[in-house]
Motif scaffolding. Structure first.
Motif, short mmCIF file in Angstrom:
data_model
loop_
_atom_site.label_atom_id
_atom_site.label_comp_id
_atom_site.label_asym_id
_atom_site.label_seq_id
_atom_site.Cartn_x
_atom_site.Cartn_y
_atom_site.Cartn_z
N GLY A 45 3.25 -6.54 -3.71
CA GLY A 45 3.86 -5.26 -4.04
C GLY A 45 3.26 -4.55 -5.23
N THR A 46 4.08 -3.82 -5.96
CA THR A 46 3.77 -2.95 -7.10
C THR A 46 2.80 -1.84 -6.67
OG1 THR A 46 1.96 -4.31 -7.97
CG2 THR A 46 4.20 -4.84 -8.71
N TRP A 47 2.12 -1.24 -7.64
CA TRP A 47 1.29 -0.07 -7.35
C TRP A 47 0.03 -0.42 -6.55
CZ3 TRP A 47 3.04 4.50 -7.06
CH2 TRP A 47 4.05 4.95 -7.92
N LEU A 52 -2.09 2.05 -1.95
CA LEU A 52 -2.66 1.92 -0.60
C LEU A 52 -1.83 2.69 0.42
CD1 LEU A 52 -5.11 0.44 0.64
CD2 LEU A 52 -3.57 -1.43 1.21
N LEU A 53 -0.51 2.60 0.28
CA LEU A 53 0.38 3.31 1.20
C LEU A 53 0.37 4.82 0.95
CD1 LEU A 53 3.38 0.80 1.23
CD2 LEU A 53 1.72 1.20 3.06
N LEU A 54 0.17 5.23 -0.30
CA LEU A 54 0.06 6.67 -0.58
C LEU A 54 -1.20 7.25 0.04
CD1 LEU A 54 1.21 6.82 -4.33
CD2 LEU A 54 2.48 7.57 -2.32
N VAL A 55 -2.33 6.52 -0.04
CA VAL A 55 -3.57 6.97 0.60
C VAL A 55 -3.39 7.02 2.11
CG1 VAL A 55 -6.01 6.45 0.98
CG2 VAL A 55 -5.01 6.13 -1.29
N ASN A 56 -2.74 5.99 2.64
CA ASN A 56 -2.44 5.96 4.07
C ASN A 56 -1.63 7.19 4.49
OD1 ASN A 56 0.08 5.13 5.96
ND2 ASN A 56 -1.78 4.18 6.76
N GLN A 57 -0.62 7.51 3.69
CA GLN A 57 0.21 8.68 3.99
C GLN A 57 -0.60 9.97 3.93
OE1 GLN A 57 3.08 9.25 5.13
NE2 GLN A 57 3.36 11.41 4.66
N GLY A 58 -1.48 10.09 2.93
CA GLY A 58 -2.31 11.29 2.81
C GLY A 58 -3.21 11.48 4.01
#
Length: 615
Positions: A45-47, A52-58
């Motif tokens: 977890g953590t950042w 990784l999930l933020l880049v995936n979302q973008g």
């Protein structure tokens, strides 16, 4: 010397042992790793997972808006639909995207878990984009080079049209099932019982919405430009490639993710409370909580679920948790369990109360989504009927939504770093604005956005050529006059949608977190359907023999300004109802995992806010 060496070696050994113990500290929120073992804080977890999930979302958002942002122009230029029909079809499609979020949330909370649900629906999303790219290039873009502003495409067979709609609704299924779970899955990577990670969890939703908007920035500018010039195949294949890369990145992070096990079908738990309460409708209610049933702490679920404290309101449902003499006798006779259709726990009853309390707030957000959906349909058509050229360069009408994205980025920074700390100091409270207050501010700004759009349309009509057979560039008013309405929509999103994500995630019971995020998505969905219905009703009422309605194919002959002012009036009425519902709302009360009582993690949120003020 030998003795000194032994002492040194012993100290080094102790330091390594302490470092190893520190490394293997488990999270306190009940999260597990991919093998189902308690998650080690330093290794999961953590950042690392969050970024990784933020880049995936973008990347996934880039892919989705690579199709969605210019879909209304594709329907008019390639499939030959008129403006009203195309706007309605886009609203229905966008609405369906978010309806599928309920399916994704149900499968995630009940059976699959968030990781598996995200992976499966992202794969469906990629397949849909590939099929759209194939059907567009092979069947729909005929003759070659058609689909730009000046070259409409020819007629298409029923099979080709059906195949096209199958592809875009497969995209709707994939993106819809994925969206509510990726937001919640990202929040799962932070232990809310740890003050530092709790602060990160609060911040994650703002960064999530920022990543979503930055992903769409590329779609609205670069891809939007190519698609506006008829290069639809390039735009669609770029979207498919972006979605594939997003899926690969998501899978790469598999060893690092934290998970929460699904808790079973929430519908059965909901129905058990209703049936048990109905079966005991003659039971006399006594004041206090002495006769209400709750499992012992050691019997409570061990997957991070917390008990929910009893609250007043919806007292009829409390009957489901009342221990009658018959229930006591059954407990003494059979120590192994109870009949869940006759006796429910306080936590189970409070889950139902929680959902019932959320519904009025959720319903009030639907009309905001009617305003928001205009950005992808009528704002684009309005911009397409304005002066879109600077020298020899033509600005695609859909690319004006870039100002919405820039506004979102600015106001996220403005809210988190400037406004919220100021409000916190004025209130002498570290929390600042509550989620409900922020959502109310979002509604106010949405009203201003519709007034701004209506004023721009009045000015556009004054400088329009009424006899223009085509609405393209039929007004001398520059498209840059649309900037204020896009900027206002962006500001309202920061307060409304980010506030919604935080509110529904925090107020949903532990076993229904994905459902909480899905509520945010379904409000957008119903907003699109209501928008489609509203456009249809307005066109039927406003169309006469001497007038083609408020939103005709040639906007110069209509009154789009009246439609915008109508939305402003409806949103104002909605704001009044929302204020009443927000004052009535009672926050969910959890019992801490260590046994302490706290009000919706207020202690955590206060600590997080204090940490943010110190940054």
């Amino acid at each position: 010397m030998a003795c000194l060496k032994n002492i040194c070696n012993k100290e080094v050994s102790n330091e390594k042992k302490m470092a190893k113990e520190e490394e293997e500290v488990y999270t306190l929120d009940g999260a597990v790793d991919r093998h189902g073992r308690p998650a080690i804080r330093a290794k999961t977890g953590t950042w690392v997972s969050g970024i990784l999930l933020l880049v995936n979302q973008g990347l996934a958002t880039l892919a989705f808006f690579g199709v969605g942002v210019n879909l209304v122009l594709f329907l008019t230029r390639v499939l030959g639909q008129d403006n009203a029909e195309a706007a309605n079809n886009v609203s229905k499609w966008t609405g369906t995207v978010y309806i599928f979020s309920l399916l994704g949330a149900f499968l995630s909370d009940s059976y699959w878990g968030r990781y598996k649900t995200c992976a499966i629906f992202q794969a469906v999303f990629v397949v849909g984009l590939v099929l759209l790219s194939i059907t567009s290039s092979a069947f729909l873009l005929k003759p070659r080079g058609c689909g730009d502003e000046d070259t409409p495409c020819g007629s298409h067979s029923t099979f080709h049209i059906v195949f096209f709609y199958f592809a875009i609704y497969l995209i709707a299924l994939g993106n819809g099932g994925y969206q509510p779970n990726i937001a919640t899955f990202g929040a799962d990577q932070f232990d809310e019982e740890d003050p530092k990670e709790g602060h990160s969890k609060v911040a994650f939703f703002s960064f999530f919405y920022l990543a979503l908007n930055l992903g769409s920035l590329f779609s609205n500018t670069i891809l939007g430009y190519f698609e506006d010039h008829g290069m639809w195949t390039l735009g669609f294949w770029a979207s498919a490639g972006s979605a594939f890369v997003a899926l690969v990145l998501f899978l790469i992070g598999t060893p690092r993710y934290r998970h929460f096990k699904p808790q079973g079908n929430p519908l059965s738990r909901f129905c058990q409370v209703l049936v048990a309460a109905f079966r005991k409708w003659k039971v006399e209610m006594t004041p206090g909580e002495e006769n209400l049933f709750e499992v012992d702490k050691k019997e409570a679920p061990m997957n991070g679920d917390r008990k929910i404290l009893h609250t007043q309101g919806f007292r009829f449902l409390d009957r489901a948790a009342i221990m009658t003499p018959k229930d006591y006798a059954k407990q003494e006779k059979d120590n192994n369990g109870r009949d869940p259709w006759r006796l429910c726990t306080v936590t189970q009853v409070e889950e139902v109360k929680c959902i019932l309390r959320l519904l009025p707030i959720w319903l009030c957000t639907i009309l905001y989504s009617v305003v928001f959906t205009q950005m992808a349909s009528l704002f684009v058509e309005q911009g397409d009927a304005m002066k879109t050229t600077i020298s020899n360069f033509r600005i695609p009408a859909a690319s004006m939504s870039s100002f919405d994205i820039l506004s979102v980025a600015f106001f996220i920074f403005f809210y988190r770093r400037i406004l919220d700390p100021i409000v916190a100091r004025i209130k002498t409270s570290p929390k600042g604005l509550t989620e409900l207050q922020r959502m109310g501010i979002g509604l106010v700004i949405a009203i201003l956005a519709m007034i701004s759009a209506g004023v721009v349309e009045v000015l556009r009509l004054k400088q329009a050529n009424k006899d223009c057979p085509s609405c393209k560039n039929a007004s001398s008013l520059s498209i840059f006059w649309q900037i204020p309405q896009y900027m206002l929509i962006g500001a309202s999103e920061v307060f409304m949608y980010v506030g919604q994500l935080e509110f529904f995630n925090a107020q949903a019971p532990d076993g229904l977190k994905s459902f909480g995020s899905a509520l945010c998505m379904t409000s957008i969905s119903l907003g699109n359907y209501v928008s489609s219905l509203l456009v249809t009703m307005v066109m039927k009422i406003s169309t006469r023999e001497d007038m083609p309605g408020w939103i005709p194919g040639n906007l110069n002959r209509g009154h789009l300004d009246r439609f915008y002012f109508l939305l402003a009036a409806l949103t104002t009425a909605d704001l009044v109802v929302y204020i009443i519902c927000a004052k009535w709302y009672k926050y969910i009360k959890f019992e801490g995992r260590n046994g302490e009582d706290h009000h919706d993690n207020n202690n955590l949120q206060a600590a997080a806010a204090e940490a943010e003020l110190r940054v």
